[in-house]
Design an enzyme around this catalytic site. Structure first.
Site, short mmCIF file in Angstrom:
data_model
loop_
_atom_site.label_atom_id
_atom_site.label_comp_id
_atom_site.label_asym_id
_atom_site.label_seq_id
_atom_site.Cartn_x
_atom_site.Cartn_y
_atom_site.Cartn_z
N ARG A 124 76.09 5.13 24.90
CA ARG A 124 77.45 4.82 25.37
C ARG A 124 77.54 3.71 26.18
O ARG A 124 76.86 3.68 27.11
CB ARG A 124 77.91 6.12 26.17
CG ARG A 124 77.64 7.66 25.55
CD ARG A 124 77.95 8.61 26.29
NE ARG A 124 79.39 8.82 26.36
CZ ARG A 124 80.10 9.63 27.00
NH1 ARG A 124 79.51 10.29 28.10
NH2 ARG A 124 81.72 9.68 27.17
N CYS A 177 78.59 3.48 44.77
CA CYS A 177 79.53 4.47 44.48
C CYS A 177 80.59 4.45 45.26
O CYS A 177 80.63 4.55 46.50
CB CYS A 177 79.30 6.01 44.55
SG CYS A 177 80.56 6.93 43.69
N CYS A 204 83.22 17.56 28.46
CA CYS A 204 82.15 17.17 29.34
C CYS A 204 82.53 17.02 30.96
O CYS A 204 83.47 16.84 30.92
CB CYS A 204 81.70 15.72 28.77
SG CYS A 204 80.35 14.96 30.01
N CYS A 264 74.08 14.75 28.52
CA CYS A 264 74.62 13.31 28.91
C CYS A 264 73.79 12.86 30.12
O CYS A 264 74.20 13.23 31.21
CB CYS A 264 76.12 13.36 28.78
SG CYS A 264 76.66 11.74 28.94
N CYS A 273 86.02 13.97 29.61
CA CYS A 273 84.97 14.20 30.44
C CYS A 273 85.62 14.23 31.77
O CYS A 273 86.44 13.42 32.21
CB CYS A 273 84.15 12.83 30.57
SG CYS A 273 83.11 12.27 28.98
N CYS A 331 82.70 11.98 49.16
CA CYS A 331 81.52 12.56 48.51
C CYS A 331 80.55 12.27 49.87
O CYS A 331 80.45 11.19 50.38
CB CYS A 331 81.00 11.99 47.26
SG CYS A 331 79.52 12.77 46.84
N CYS A 385 75.25 7.41 47.34
CA CYS A 385 74.86 6.37 46.23
C CYS A 385 75.22 5.01 46.41
O CYS A 385 76.61 4.80 46.58
CB CYS A 385 75.36 7.04 45.03
SG CYS A 385 74.88 8.81 44.78
N1 SAM Z 1 79.18 13.18 41.88
C1 SAM Z 1 78.71 13.36 40.55
C2 SAM Z 1 77.21 12.84 40.35
O1 SAM Z 1 76.88 11.88 41.06
O2 SAM Z 1 76.50 13.24 39.72
C3 SAM Z 1 79.45 13.05 39.51
C4 SAM Z 1 80.21 11.60 39.33
S1 SAM Z 1 79.25 10.30 39.51
C5 SAM Z 1 80.79 9.23 39.80
C6 SAM Z 1 78.76 9.92 37.73
C7 SAM Z 1 77.97 8.93 37.50
O3 SAM Z 1 79.14 7.56 37.66
C8 SAM Z 1 77.05 8.32 38.34
O4 SAM Z 1 75.54 8.98 38.42
C9 SAM Z 1 76.63 6.74 38.26
O5 SAM Z 1 75.48 6.68 37.14
C10 SAM Z 1 77.97 6.62 37.69
N2 SAM Z 1 78.75 5.35 38.46
C11 SAM Z 1 79.22 5.78 39.74
N3 SAM Z 1 79.85 4.59 40.28
C12 SAM Z 1 79.67 3.67 39.48
C13 SAM Z 1 79.86 1.93 39.43
N4 SAM Z 1 80.43 1.44 40.54
N5 SAM Z 1 79.36 1.15 38.54
C14 SAM Z 1 78.70 1.97 37.31
N6 SAM Z 1 78.54 3.32 37.30
C15 SAM Z 1 78.90 4.18 38.25
FE1 SF4 Z 2 79.02 11.27 45.24
FE2 SF4 Z 2 79.42 8.94 43.97
FE3 SF4 Z 2 76.92 9.76 44.31
FE4 SF4 Z 2 78.41 11.14 42.33
S1 SF4 Z 2 77.74 8.96 42.29
S2 SF4 Z 2 77.06 12.05 43.94
S3 SF4 Z 2 80.54 10.92 43.48
S4 SF4 Z 2 78.53 9.26 45.88
#
Ligand code: SAM
Ligand code: SF4
Ligand code: DTB
Length: 339
Positions: free
Chosen positions: A281, A81, A149, A209, A118, A74, A78
Site C-alpha cells: 500500500r 504523530c 479495517c 495489515c 479503514c 493519545c 510516537c
Molecule cells: N493509535 C493506533 C496505533 O498507533 O496503533 C492507530 C492509529 S496510528 C495513527 C496508525 C499508524 O499511522 C501508525 O502506526 C503510523 O505508522 C501511521 N502514521 C501516524 N502518523 C503518521 C505520519 N505523520 N506520517 C506517516 N505515517 C503516520
Molecule cells: Fe497514538 Fe499516534 Fe502513536 Fe497511534 S500513532 S499510538 S495515535 S501517538
C-alpha cells in the site's frame, strides 16, 4: 532544523527488541534484503514488477478510504504523530464518532468507488467498552458491502475475537520501523507489544495489515531490517502499508531530512519481492509526491492507495485527482466486492 536520527540517544526500550534474524529458519536475512536495495533501480523494479504480475493484475489498484473515528489526545509519544498529547500540533482531541456519522462516511466512500474502509482511533489500547462500540461500527460498514479495517492500538486476544465476530476483515497495526531504530521514535510501548497484538489478530482469524514509515531519518540497513521483520512474520501480512513520513509541525520528527524519492520506490519494490501476495500500500505521503513518482511506485509493485481527501488528520490527494491519475495511467480501481 534537520534532525539526524541515526545518532540520536537514548534507546529506552523496556525489553530487548526482537533480533531481525533471530529465527534460524527466517525466510529473509537482512543482508539479502540489503542486497536487493543495492540493485540498480531498473533491475530492482523489473524484478518487483515480475513478481507482481505472478499474483496480481498489474493495472489494478485497491482504493481504501480512511476515517478517523476518534481523533487526538493519545497518551503515546510516537515521534511522527500529530495526535499525541505530548506534542503541540493543533490537533484537538475528540470523542468516538457515532454510528450514523460513520455509516454516512462509509456510504460516501463506497459511492466514490472505495472497496475498503479503514477506521482509525488515537488510542494506546482500546478499553473493552470501546471495543463494543467499534464492533457496532464494523457491523455498519460490513452491512453496506465494504471490506472493514480498524487501527485502534494494542489489542488483547479477547478484543481481537470480539472484532472478528463483528465481521472485521483486517486489523492494521504497524511495526513502524526496524527494532534497532524503534527506541528513537517511540518510548511508551515496545516492539514486542506490537508483535503480541499482531499475534492476537492472527489467532482471532483476521487478516493482518502491517507496515511502517520511511523517511524518519533511518538508514538503509534499518529500512531493510523493517522489511525483514515484516516478511519474516509467519505468515507475512496480507496488507503492507508503506508510509512516507508526513512531517507535522510540533512533532519531534518535523524537520527530518526528506528521504530520496528513489529510495522510497526501492522500499516499495523490496516489499513486493519479499511479500509477493501481499497488497503493498502506497500509504501516507502521496500529497508530497508528484504523479510520476506515484506511477513509479505502481510499477514497483504498489497496488493500494488511500482514497479521499484526508488521511487521519493530514491531507491526501482528492478523489478527482486520483481518478484522473488512474485514467492517465490506463489503470483501474479494484472492483467492488459485492455488486
Ligand atoms: N493509535 C493506533 C496505533 O498507533 O496503533 C492507530 C492509529 S496510528 C495513527 C496508525 C499508524 O499511522 C501508525 O502506526 C503510523 O505508522 C501511521 N502514521 C501516524 N502518523 C503518521 C505520519 N505523520 N506520517 C506517516 N505515517 C503516520
Ligand atoms: Fe497514538 Fe499516534 Fe502513536 Fe497511534 S500513532 S499510538 S495515535 S501517538
Ligand atoms: C497506515 O499505515 N497509514 C495510515 C493508516 N495506517 C491508519 C495512517 C496515516 C496517518 C498519517 C497522519 C495523519 O493523517 O494523521
Amino acid at each position: 532544523m534537520t534532525q539526524d536520527l541515526t545518532t540520536e540517544q537514548p534507546i529506552r526500550l523496556h525489553r530487548a527488541p526482537a533480533a531481525p534474524d533471530a529465527a534460524p529458519n527466517a525466510r529473509w536475512k537482512v543482508a539479502d534484503i540489503e542486497a536487493l536495495f543495492a540493485l540498480p533501480l531498473t533491475e530492482l523494479v523489473f524484478r518487483a514488477q515480475t513478481v507482481h504480475r505472478e499474483h496480481f493484475d498489474p493495472a489494478e489498484v485497491e482504493l481504501a478510504t480512511l476515517l478517523s473515528i476518534k481523533t487526538g489526545g493519545c497518551p503515546e509519544d510516537c515521534g511522527y504523530c500529530p495526535q499525541s498529547v505530548h506534542y503541540d500540533t493543533g490537533v484537538e482531541a475528540g470523542k468516538l464518532m457515532d454510528s450514523d456519522a460513520v455509516r454516512q462516511a462509509a456510504e460516501a466512500a463506497k459511492a466514490a468507488g472505495a472497496t475498503r474502509f479503514c477506521m482509525g482511533a488515537a488510542w494506546r489500547a482500546p478499553k473493552d467498552r470501546d471495543i463494543e462500540k467499534v464492533a457496532e461500527l464494523v457491523r455498519e460498514v460490513k452491512s453496506i458491502g465494504l471490506e472493514a479495517c480498524c487501527t485502534l492500538g494494542m489489542l488483547s486476544e479477547q478484543q481481537a475475537l470480539t472484532l472478528k465476530d463483528a465481521g472485521l476483515d483486517y486489523y492494521n497495526h504497524n511495526l513502524d520501523t526496524a527494532p534497532e531504530a524503534y527506541g528513537r521514535i517511540i518510548t511508551t510501548r515496545d516492539y514486542q507489544d506490537r508483535l503480541d497484538t499482531l499475534d492476537h489478530v492472527r489467532k482471532a482469524g483476521m487478516s493482518v495489515c502491517c507496515g511502517g514509515i520511511v523517511g524518519m531519518g533511518e538508514s538503509r540497513a534499518e529500512r531493510a531490517a523493517l522489511i525483514a521483520q515484516l516478511a519474516n512474520l509467519d505468515p507475512y501480512p496480507e496488507s503492507v502499508p508503506i508510509n512516507e513520513l508526513v512531517q507535522v509541525e510540533g512533532t519531534p520528527l518535523a524537520g527530518t531530512e526528506k528521504i530520496d524519492p528513489f529510495e522510497f520506490v526501492r522500499t516499495i519494490a523490496v516489499a513486493r519481492i519479499t511479500m509477493p501476495t501481499a497488497r503493498v500500500r502506497l500509504s501516507a505521503g502521496r500529497q508530497q509526491m508528484d504523479e510520476a513518482m506515484q506511477a513509479l511506485c505502481f510499477v514497483a509493485g504498489a497496488n493500494s492507495i488511500f482514497y479521499g481527501e484526508k488521511l487521519l488528520t493530514t491531507g491526501n490527494p482528492d478523489v478527482e485527482r486520483d481518478r484522473a491519475l488512474l485514467t492517465r495511467l490506463g489503470m483501474k480501481a479494484r472492483h467492488s466486492l459485492q455488486g
